[in-house]
Design a protein around this motif. Sequence first.
Motif, PDB file in Angstrom:
ATOM      1  N   TRP A   1       0.831  -1.210   0.000  1.00  0.00           N
ATOM      2  CA  TRP A   1       0.000   0.000   0.000  1.00  0.00           C
ATOM      3  C   TRP A   1       0.861   1.255   0.000  1.00  0.00           C
ATOM      4  O   TRP A   1       0.436   2.298  -0.504  1.00  0.00           O
TER       5      TRP A   1
ATOM      6  N   ASN B   1      -4.236   5.169   6.127  1.00  0.00           N
ATOM      7  CA  ASN B   1      -5.371   4.311   5.808  1.00  0.00           C
ATOM      8  C   ASN B   1      -5.237   2.944   6.476  1.00  0.00           C
ATOM      9  O   ASN B   1      -5.763   1.945   5.994  1.00  0.00           O
TER      10      ASN B   1
ATOM     11  N   SER C   1       1.331   3.418  -3.034  1.00  0.00           N
ATOM     12  CA  SER C   1       0.335   4.462  -3.317  1.00  0.00           C
ATOM     13  C   SER C   1       0.249   5.388  -2.102  1.00  0.00           C
ATOM     14  O   SER C   1      -0.830   5.647  -1.572  1.00  0.00           O
ATOM     15  N   TYR C   2       1.397   5.881  -1.678  1.00  0.00           N
ATOM     16  CA  TYR C   2       1.518   6.588  -0.402  1.00  0.00           C
ATOM     17  C   TYR C   2       0.565   7.769  -0.281  1.00  0.00           C
ATOM     18  O   TYR C   2      -0.005   8.020   0.780  1.00  0.00           O
ATOM     19  N   GLU C   3       0.361   8.500  -1.368  1.00  0.00           N
ATOM     20  CA  GLU C   3      -0.458   9.712  -1.295  1.00  0.00           C
ATOM     21  C   GLU C   3      -1.873   9.404  -0.815  1.00  0.00           C
ATOM     22  O   GLU C   3      -2.487  10.209  -0.097  1.00  0.00           O
ATOM     23  N   THR C   4      -2.401   8.274  -1.184  1.00  0.00           N
ATOM     24  CA  THR C   4      -3.773   7.925  -0.787  1.00  0.00           C
ATOM     25  C   THR C   4      -3.820   6.935   0.372  1.00  0.00           C
ATOM     26  O   THR C   4      -4.873   6.767   0.992  1.00  0.00           O
ATOM     27  N   GLN C   5      -2.721   6.273   0.679  1.00  0.00           N
ATOM     28  CA  GLN C   5      -2.744   5.193   1.664  1.00  0.00           C
ATOM     29  C   GLN C   5      -1.982   5.494   2.957  1.00  0.00           C
ATOM     30  O   GLN C   5      -1.985   4.673   3.877  1.00  0.00           O
ATOM     31  N   SER C   6      -1.342   6.642   3.058  1.00  0.00           N
ATOM     32  CA  SER C   6      -0.425   6.890   4.178  1.00  0.00           C
ATOM     33  C   SER C   6      -1.114   6.910   5.530  1.00  0.00           C
ATOM     34  O   SER C   6      -0.465   6.666   6.555  1.00  0.00           O
TER      35      SER C   6
END
Length: 270
Positions: free
Chosen positions: A12, A22, A15-20
């Motif tokens: 995950w 999460n 996709s750090y920008e959306t998952q950091s």
Amino acid sequence: MGMKFGCHGYTWQLSYETQSDNLPHILDVIAGGGFKGLDTQVAMLGRFYNHPTLLKEELQKRNLELAALTLSLHWLHKGETDEEQSTADYFIEYLRHFPGALLNVVQMPGSNRDELQTRQRNVLDCVNAIAKRAADQDIVTAFHPNSPPGSVFRNEEDYKVMFDGLDTDVIGYTPDAGHIACGGMDVAEIFETYRPLIKHVHFKDASADYVWKAMGEGVIDFPRIVRHLRNTDYNGWIMVEEESEKAVADPDGAMMENSRYVKEQLIPIA
């Protein structure tokens, strides 16, 4: 505890920008796939970075364990910088909330391999020092080499230097099947040769030309490795991750596909 399968959060982190931040959702996916635990880069702790007790609650809700935290720093100097030491000590203390969880240390790769011998010595000095402090707190540490072009421990010759320099009284080894393959080595042979030092395991697959793949789509013989670990009484975690283009586009779906592979091909022989 026997051999257990979990997930590494790096799938995950791609996709750090959306998952950091999460992690609750990521834990839902992990539990839904039948995995038993989490190993994650500390950069992915999000809202739990300063709240280990809240992370413990989220794990317990899903009957999951924290298998390890992965700490990635540069370690460019002979000793740790003040900031590096402070960060390492923070996560040693963090892990005291999770008895049995391991500290996995990984050097951030550079852009080249200049001054290789000096850089290798510096990394070893730093991770050995971290592991000694962790051992004083009854926390196990393992070193995880990687394979990008700027990594200082990426091929067979590097591994000889690495194993000669690790203070194995206080630090073990986390083999990453994919990085071993992408370093041009025989994955099963590395696992079998250095089995006495293995404290933690990462599984991801790659093709013969060093492209990341879903498990079972590359060239790594995971069943052979699992049989060897079983036959040598490995009593630890195998953490599954993926870095393929599919994983970047759909990390949840990629991990569920890996879950099916683990259930069908590996758990029956573990």
